[in-house]
Design an enzyme around this catalytic site. Structure first.
Site, PDB file in Angstrom:
ATOM      1  N   ASN A  86       9.429 -23.940  -7.560  1.00 59.61           N
ATOM      2  CA  ASN A  86      10.571 -23.722  -8.936  1.00 59.61           C
ATOM      3  C   ASN A  86      10.897 -25.151  -8.203  1.00 59.61           C
ATOM      4  OD1 ASN A  86      11.964 -22.789  -6.374  1.00 59.61           O
ATOM      5  ND2 ASN A  86      13.175 -21.364  -7.154  1.00 59.61           N
ATOM      6  N   LYS A 112       5.807 -28.901   4.308  1.00 59.64           N
ATOM      7  CA  LYS A 112       4.294 -28.497   3.345  1.00 59.64           C
ATOM      8  C   LYS A 112       4.637 -28.091   2.038  1.00 59.64           C
ATOM      9  CE  LYS A 112       2.525 -24.536   2.490  1.00 59.64           C
ATOM     10  NZ  LYS A 112       2.705 -24.871   1.207  1.00 59.64           N
ATOM     11  N   SER A 155       9.600 -16.486  -1.204  1.00 58.70           N
ATOM     12  CA  SER A 155       9.808 -15.599  -1.513  1.00 58.70           C
ATOM     13  C   SER A 155       9.640 -14.335   0.626  1.00 58.70           C
ATOM     14  CB  SER A 155       8.297 -13.821  -1.695  1.00 58.70           C
ATOM     15  OG  SER A 155       7.051 -14.370  -0.890  1.00 58.70           O
ATOM     16  N   VAL A 156      10.111 -13.157   0.058  1.00 59.22           N
ATOM     17  CA  VAL A 156      11.130 -12.014   1.313  1.00 59.22           C
ATOM     18  C   VAL A 156       9.621 -12.299   1.830  1.00 59.22           C
ATOM     19  CG1 VAL A 156      11.891 -10.149   1.804  1.00 59.22           C
ATOM     20  CG2 VAL A 156      12.959 -11.049   0.241  1.00 59.22           C
ATOM     21  N   PRO A 157       8.462 -11.339   1.599  1.00 60.49           N
ATOM     22  CA  PRO A 157       7.725 -11.277   1.881  1.00 60.49           C
ATOM     23  C   PRO A 157       6.831 -12.136   3.109  1.00 60.49           C
ATOM     24  CG  PRO A 157       6.816 -10.203  -0.113  1.00 60.49           C
ATOM     25  CD  PRO A 157       8.266 -10.879   0.191  1.00 60.49           C
ATOM     26  N   THR A 158       6.849 -13.394   2.646  1.00 60.52           N
ATOM     27  CA  THR A 158       6.541 -14.918   3.732  1.00 60.52           C
ATOM     28  C   THR A 158       7.485 -14.727   5.144  1.00 60.52           C
ATOM     29  OG1 THR A 158       5.312 -15.220   0.967  1.00 60.52           O
ATOM     30  CG2 THR A 158       5.014 -16.810   3.374  1.00 60.52           C
ATOM     31  N   GLU A 206      15.456 -19.265   3.807  1.00 62.02           N
ATOM     32  CA  GLU A 206      16.002 -18.807   2.094  1.00 62.02           C
ATOM     33  C   GLU A 206      15.097 -18.112   1.116  1.00 62.02           C
ATOM     34  OE1 GLU A 206      19.145 -20.329   1.605  1.00 62.02           O
ATOM     35  OE2 GLU A 206      19.192 -20.910   3.096  1.00 62.02           O
ATOM     36  N   CYS A 257      15.660 -18.194  -7.867  1.00 69.33           N
ATOM     37  CA  CYS A 257      16.176 -17.783  -6.647  1.00 69.33           C
ATOM     38  C   CYS A 257      18.228 -17.107  -6.537  1.00 69.33           C
ATOM     39  CB  CYS A 257      16.294 -18.073  -4.902  1.00 69.33           C
ATOM     40  SG  CYS A 257      16.843 -19.649  -4.862  1.00 69.33           S
ATOM     41  N   GLU A 299      12.956  -8.737  -8.322  1.00 69.56           N
ATOM     42  CA  GLU A 299      12.927 -10.197  -8.662  1.00 69.56           C
ATOM     43  C   GLU A 299      12.323 -10.236  -9.465  1.00 69.56           C
ATOM     44  OE1 GLU A 299      11.966 -12.967  -5.539  1.00 69.56           O
ATOM     45  OE2 GLU A 299      14.200 -14.199  -6.000  1.00 69.56           O
ATOM     46  N   GLU A 313      21.642 -23.883   3.650  1.00 73.28           N
ATOM     47  CA  GLU A 313      21.190 -25.199   3.106  1.00 73.28           C
ATOM     48  C   GLU A 313      22.569 -25.822   2.809  1.00 73.28           C
ATOM     49  OE1 GLU A 313      17.256 -24.637   1.078  1.00 73.28           O
ATOM     50  OE2 GLU A 313      16.780 -25.372   3.543  1.00 73.28           O
TER      51      GLU A 313
HETATM   52  N1  LIG Z   1      16.928 -19.242  -1.195  1.00 72.03           N
HETATM   53  C1  LIG Z   1      16.714 -19.651  -1.673  1.00 72.03           C
HETATM   54  O1  LIG Z   1      17.086 -21.801  -1.368  1.00 72.03           O
HETATM   55  C2  LIG Z   1      15.342 -19.806  -2.821  1.00 72.03           C
HETATM   56  C3  LIG Z   1      14.941 -21.341  -3.277  1.00 72.03           C
HETATM   57  C4  LIG Z   1      13.403 -21.674  -4.648  1.00 72.03           C
HETATM   58  C5  LIG Z   1      13.044 -20.401  -4.125  1.00 72.03           C
HETATM   59  N2  LIG Z   1      13.154 -18.652  -3.128  1.00 72.03           N
HETATM   60  C6  LIG Z   1      12.493 -17.689  -3.549  1.00 72.03           C
HETATM   61  O2  LIG Z   1      11.033 -18.061  -3.242  1.00 72.03           O
HETATM   62  C7  LIG Z   1      10.148 -17.183  -3.837  1.00 72.03           C
HETATM   63  C8  LIG Z   1       9.196 -17.928  -5.172  1.00 72.03           C
HETATM   64  O3  LIG Z   1       8.342 -19.332  -4.749  1.00 72.03           O
HETATM   65  P1  LIG Z   1       6.830 -18.935  -3.565  1.00 72.03           P
HETATM   66  O4  LIG Z   1       5.924 -18.036  -5.052  1.00 72.03           O
HETATM   67  O5  LIG Z   1       6.619 -20.020  -3.910  1.00 72.03           O
HETATM   68  O6  LIG Z   1       7.264 -17.514  -2.902  1.00 72.03           O
HETATM   69  P2  LIG Z   1       6.300 -17.883  -1.600  1.00 72.03           P
HETATM   70  O7  LIG Z   1       6.614 -16.658   0.150  1.00 72.03           O
HETATM   71  O8  LIG Z   1       4.346 -17.712  -2.140  1.00 72.03           O
HETATM   72  O9  LIG Z   1       6.180 -19.096  -1.107  1.00 72.03           O
HETATM   73  C9  LIG Z   1       6.677 -20.117  -0.545  1.00 72.03           C
HETATM   74  C10 LIG Z   1       6.087 -21.342   0.925  1.00 72.03           C
HETATM   75  O10 LIG Z   1       5.264 -20.648   1.838  1.00 72.03           O
HETATM   76  C11 LIG Z   1       4.031 -20.626   1.638  1.00 72.03           C
HETATM   77  N3  LIG Z   1       3.437 -19.865   2.671  1.00 72.03           N
HETATM   78  C12 LIG Z   1       2.467 -17.832   1.508  1.00 72.03           C
HETATM   79  N4  LIG Z   1       2.317 -18.170   2.569  1.00 72.03           N
HETATM   80  C13 LIG Z   1       2.680 -18.280   4.352  1.00 72.03           C
HETATM   81  C14 LIG Z   1       2.439 -18.071   5.440  1.00 72.03           C
HETATM   82  N5  LIG Z   1       1.730 -16.650   5.474  1.00 72.03           N
HETATM   83  N6  LIG Z   1       2.875 -18.934   6.062  1.00 72.03           N
HETATM   84  C15 LIG Z   1       2.958 -19.988   6.558  1.00 72.03           C
HETATM   85  N7  LIG Z   1       3.705 -20.361   4.905  1.00 72.03           N
HETATM   86  C16 LIG Z   1       2.872 -19.835   4.144  1.00 72.03           C
HETATM   87  C17 LIG Z   1       3.422 -20.891   0.305  1.00 72.03           C
HETATM   88  O11 LIG Z   1       2.530 -21.466  -0.211  1.00 72.03           O
HETATM   89  C18 LIG Z   1       4.876 -22.039  -0.261  1.00 72.03           C
HETATM   90  O12 LIG Z   1       4.666 -23.235   0.359  1.00 72.03           O
HETATM   91  C19 LIG Z   1      11.143 -16.135  -4.698  1.00 72.03           C
HETATM   92  O13 LIG Z   1      10.902 -15.445  -4.154  1.00 72.03           O
HETATM   93  C20 LIG Z   1      12.146 -17.570  -4.834  1.00 72.03           C
HETATM   94  O14 LIG Z   1      13.654 -16.497  -4.378  1.00 72.03           O
HETATM   95  C21 LIG Z   1      14.187 -19.386  -2.592  1.00 72.03           C
HETATM   96  C1  LIG Z   2      19.981 -25.854  -7.840  1.00 76.97           C
HETATM   97  N1  LIG Z   2      20.149 -24.031  -8.187  1.00 76.97           N
HETATM   98  C2  LIG Z   2      20.564 -24.007  -9.489  1.00 76.97           C
HETATM   99  C3  LIG Z   2      21.623 -23.440  -7.788  1.00 76.97           C
HETATM  100  C4  LIG Z   2      19.313 -23.709  -7.685  1.00 76.97           C
HETATM  101  C5  LIG Z   2      18.895 -23.333  -6.125  1.00 76.97           C
HETATM  102  C6  LIG Z   2      17.366 -23.004  -5.299  1.00 76.97           C
HETATM  103  C7  LIG Z   2      16.785 -21.474  -5.872  1.00 76.97           C
HETATM  104  O1  LIG Z   2      15.701 -21.717  -7.022  1.00 76.97           O
END
Ligand SMILES: NC(=O)c1ccc[n+]([C@@H]2O[C@H](COP(=O)([O-])OP(=O)(O)OC[C@H]3O[C@@H](n4cnc5c(N)ncnc54)[C@H](O)[C@@H]3O)[C@@H](O)[C@H]2O)c1
Ligand SMILES: C[N+](C)(C)CCCC=O
Length: 580
Positions: free
Chosen positions: A243, A266, A319-322, A340, A374, A477, A554
Site C-alpha cells: 500500500n 523485499k 498482515s497479522v497472519p504473515t 507493523e 493499516c 480488516e 517506526e
Molecule cells: N502497521 C503498518 O504499518 C502497516 C502498513 C501497511 C500495511 N499493513 C498491513 O499489511 C496488510 C496488507 O499488506 P499485504 O497484503 O502485502 O500483507 P501480507 O502479509 O500478505 O504481505 C506482506 C509482505 O510479506 C511477504 N510475505 C508473505 N508471506 C510471507 C512469509 N511466509 N514469509 C515472509 N514474507 C512473507 C509478502 O510477499 C509481502 O512482501 C494489511 O493487513 C495492512 O494493515 C500494516
Molecule cells: C501514512 N499513513 C497514512 C499514516 C499510513 C501509514 C502506513 C499504513 O498503512
C-alpha cells in the site's frame, strides 16, 4: 486557501510545510488536452543545487544515478539541465531488472518463478517479476554484509551527510517516483506525492539523528567507570506491504542506515518497482555498494530472508497472519523483530465536536489510498445526538470523491491493488448487507468512461449504516474504501466497544472538550492516537501497534531502539579484588 494542509506530510519539524512542498527544482504537472496525459517539466539534472556543507565523503563522488528504471514514453533531453518527461496511464513498460545488489540492478541468480505485476488503473501487465531463490537471497545478504563493514565504521556525521543527499535526490525526483508509485499501486498522483514527501522527510529526520547517537558514561567507585556504546545490529531485513511501497522502504531504511546497519529489502510482489529507485538513489548519494539491496518475490523469498543465518533483524509490514509466521521464524533464529500489522481502528466523534472537521477527519480516516491503509479509522463511532447530521454530511462528501485515472490531477481515489483484492472487498460489502448493514452510498464497481481504464480495479467508496459490533464488516480488516458508522450514547460505553478488538494499531477522537479528548486517548488500547485529526503522519512521531497490530515502532526517536543494541563496557581503574 484550498491547500490540503491536514494531509499526511504537511508537517515537518514543528511547522507546517507549504503545499505542495517546493523542491530543489520546479516541477509543473499539466493535464494534456486528451485528459489522461500527465506531463512533468523539470529543471535540474547536472546543474541541480547541492545543499551539502562540510567535507563530502569520497563516496559522494561516485557515479550519477544509473539510467532510468522505467522506460517512460517520450523521455527526452531537450537541453542540458532540462529534461521533459511524460507518462500516461497505460503506457509504461518495465524493462530493467528489479533486483538490486552490490550497487547495481541485476537479474536474480536463481529462482525463476514469474509473478505478473499489474497496473491497477488499467489491469495491464507491467512486467513479469522473477522471484528470487536461495542463491540470490544469499548473494544479497553477503553483499550487505560486506557493505556493513564499511558503513558501520563511519561516524554518525558521515552517515548523516550521505542520507541527507539521498533525501535531497528523492525530493528532486519527487515527480518521477510519485508517477511510478501511482502507476504500480493505483493511488492518486496527488497522494503519491505526499508519500514521497514523507519518505524524504523520514531520511532527513534520521540523517539528523545519526550524528547524535551515543551511549552513556557512568561513574563507578574508586575512579572506575562504565560506558555504553550504541552499536548497529548488522544486516537487517525489511519486508514491505503493497500500500505504501516507497514510504515503507524509507521508514525501515531510514533508522536502519542511521544506526549503521545494512539492509536487504523485499517489497510486495504486487509493487516491486519504486523501491529499486530508492536503492539507486542510495548508491548515488554515496552509500557503500551493497548497503541497500532489493530482492524480489513473495512468501518463499521472504522466508529465505527471514531464515538466513547472517540476518540480524527482521522488520515486517503486512498482515497479522504473515506477521505470526515471521515471528516464528525470527524466534527460531533468536532475531529481534518489528511487526507493523493490520488494524480495525476506532474513530470516536462526540456531539460537541466541530462537525466540519469531524466529517473531514472521518473521510481522511477511511478513504486515503482507496481505503488500503493499516491505521484507518474504519469503525466510526458517532454520538447518537449527531448521528443523522453527521451521517448525511459524510455520505454527501463521500459521493463527491472523484474516482478514476489516478494520474489525473483532480482524481482523489484511484484503483484498488488488484482484481482478487477488489473481489474480496466487494465480498465484505455483500456479507455486510446479508448481516443487516445498510449501504448508505457506494460499494459498487466503478467503470470509468475512458476505454483504456475499463479493466481497472475501481469501486465507489462505501459508507455502511445500521452496523452492529458483531458484524464481520465491523470486526475484520477490510483494507478497502468501506466506512462503518456505529452510534453510541456514553463515553464509558464507546470506550469499551472501541477496545473490544484483537487489533490496536490506531484510534482517534473528535471533541472540543480538552479533558475528554485526553481521557479518551489515554483509555484507547492503540499505539497511534489522534485528537481532532486523523492519518497525519509527521515522521518525528513514533508509529506502531498494540495487541495483534504488532510491536516495535517506526518513525521518531523510538525506532532507533529497534535498529541498534547497547554494549556496556566496564572499566577498572584499580586492582582486581579477587574472592579466590
Ligand atoms: N502497521 C503498518 O504499518 C502497516 C502498513 C501497511 C500495511 N499493513 C498491513 O499489511 C496488510 C496488507 O499488506 P499485504 O497484503 O502485502 O500483507 P501480507 O502479509 O500478505 O504481505 C506482506 C509482505 O510479506 C511477504 N510475505 C508473505 N508471506 C510471507 C512469509 N511466509 N514469509 C515472509 N514474507 C512473507 C509478502 O510477499 C509481502 O512482501 C494489511 O493487513 C495492512 O494493515 C500494516
Ligand atoms: C501514512 N499513513 C497514512 C499514516 C499510513 C501509514 C502506513 C499504513 O498503512
Amino acid at each position: 486557501d484550498a491547500r490540503p494542509r491536514s494531509l499526511p506530510g504537511c508537517h515537518q519539524a514543528g511547522r507546517r510545510l507549504p503545499w505542495p512542498p517546493t523542491s530543489g527544482r520546479e516541477v509543473l504537472l499539466k493535464q494534456s488536452p486528451q485528459g489522461s496525459l500527465a506531463s512533468a517539466t523539470s529543471l535540474g539534472g547536472a546543474s541541480r543545487p547541492r545543499r551539502l556543507t562540510g567535507s563530502i565523503p569520497p563516496m559522494l563522488a561516485q557515479s550519477r544515478l544509473p539510467s532510468l528504471l522505467l522506460q517512460l514514453p517520450r523521455l527526452r533531453s531537450v537541453a542540458p539541465g532540462l529534461a521533459t518527461m511524460s507518462s500516461a496511464t497505460g503506457t509504461l513498460t518495465v524493462q530493467q531488472p528489479l533486483n538490486y545488489r552490490a550497487g547495481a540492478r541485476v537479474q536474480p541468480a536463481d529462482g525463476g518463478q514469474l509473478e505478473e505485476v499489474f497496473e491497477p488503473a488499467t489491469g495491464r501487465v507491467l512486467c513479469k517479476l522473477p522471484c528470487s531463490g536461495e542463491k540470490e537471497v544469499d548473494l544479497a545478504v553477503q553483499s550487505a554484509k560486506a557493505a556493513f563493514k564499511i558503513w558501520s565504521q563511519m561516524s554518525g556525521m558521515e552517515r548523516c551527510r550521505v542520507m541527507l543527499e539521498a533525501a535531497r535526490i528523492i525530493r528532486e525526483q519527487r515527480e518521477e517516483i510519485a508517477t511510478m508509485e501511482t502507476i504500480n499501486n493505483g493511488k492518486s498522483i496527488f497522494e503519491a506525492r505526499v508519500d514521497i514527501d514523507i519518505s524524504w522527510q523520514c531520511l532527513e529526520y534520521y540523517a539528523g539523528l545519526a550524528g547524535s547517537l551515543a551511549g552513556e558514561h557512568i561513574q563507578l567507585p574508586g575512579g572506575s567507570f562504565g560506558y555504553t556504546r550504541r552499536e548497529p545490529l548488522g544486516v537487517c531485513v525489511g519486508i514491505g506491504a503493497w500500500n505504501y511501497p516507497f514510504q515503507i522502504a524509507c521508514w525501515k531504511s531510514g533508522p536502519a542506515l542511521a544506526c549503521g546497519n545494512a539492509m536487504v529489502f523485499k517489497p510486495s510482489p504486487f509493487t516491486p518497482i519504486s523501491v529499486v529507485r530508492l536503492a539507486e538513489i542510495f548508491t548515488e548519494a554515496g552509500v557503500p555498494k551493497g548497503l541497500f539491496n532489493v530482492v524480489q518475490g513473495g512468501a518463499a523469498t521472504g522466508q529465505l530472508l527471514c531464515q538466513h543465518p547472517d540476518v540480524a533483524k527482521i522488520s515486517f509490514t503486512g498482515s497479522v497472519p504473515t506477521g505470526m509466521k515471521i515471528m516464528e521464524m525470527a524466534a527460531k533464529g533468536i532475531k529481534p523483530v518489528t511487526l507493523e500489522l493490520g488494524g480495525k481502528s476506532p474513530l470516536i466523534i462526540f456531539s460537541d465536536a466541530d462537525l466540519e472537521n469531524a466529517v473531514k477527519g472521518a473521510l481522511m480516516a477511511n478513504f486515503l489510498t482507496q481505503g488500503e491503509v493499516c491505521c484507518n479509522g474504519t469503525r466510526v463511532f458517532v454520538e447518537r445526538k449527531i448521528l443523522d447530521t453527521f451521517t448525511k454530511e459524510v455520505v454527501k462528501r463521500t459521493q463527491k470523491i472523484k474516482i478514476g485515472d489516478p494520474l489525473l490531477e483532480d482524481t482523489r481515489m484511484g484503483a484498488l491493488i488488484n482484481r482478487p483484492h477488489l473481489n474480496r472487498v466487494q465480498g465484505f460489502i455483500k456479507q455486510a448487507k446479508e448481516q443487516g448493514a445498510e449501504v448508505l452510498c457506494g460499494g459498487d464497481l466503478y467503470v470509468p468512461d475512458d476505454p483504456k481504464l475499463k479493466n481497472g480495479y475501481y469501486m465507489r467508496p462505501c459508507v455502511l449504516g445500521n452496523c452492529k459490533d458483531d458484524m464481520t464488516c465491523v470486526k475484520e480488516e477490510i483494507f478497502g474504501p468501506v466506512m462503518a458508522i456505529l452510534p453510541f450514547d456514553t463515553e464509558e460505553e464507546v470506550l469499551e466497544r472501541a477496545n473490544a478488538t484483537k487489533f490496536g494499531l490506531a484510534g482517534g477522537v473528535f471533541t472540543r472538550d480538552i479533558q475528554k479528548a485526553h481521557r479518551v486517548v489515554a483509555a484507547l488500547k492503540a499505539g497511534m492516537c489522534f485528537i481532532n485529526n486523523y492519518n497525519v503522519s509527521p515522521v518525528e512521531l513514533p508509529f506502531g501497534g498494540y495487541k495483534s497490530s504488532g510491536f516495535g515502532r517506526e518513525n521518531g526517536r523510538a525506532a532507533i531502539e529497534y535498529y541498534s543494541q547497547l554494549k556496556t563496557v566496564c572499566v577498572e581503574m584499580g586492582d582486581v579484588e579477587s574472592v579466590f
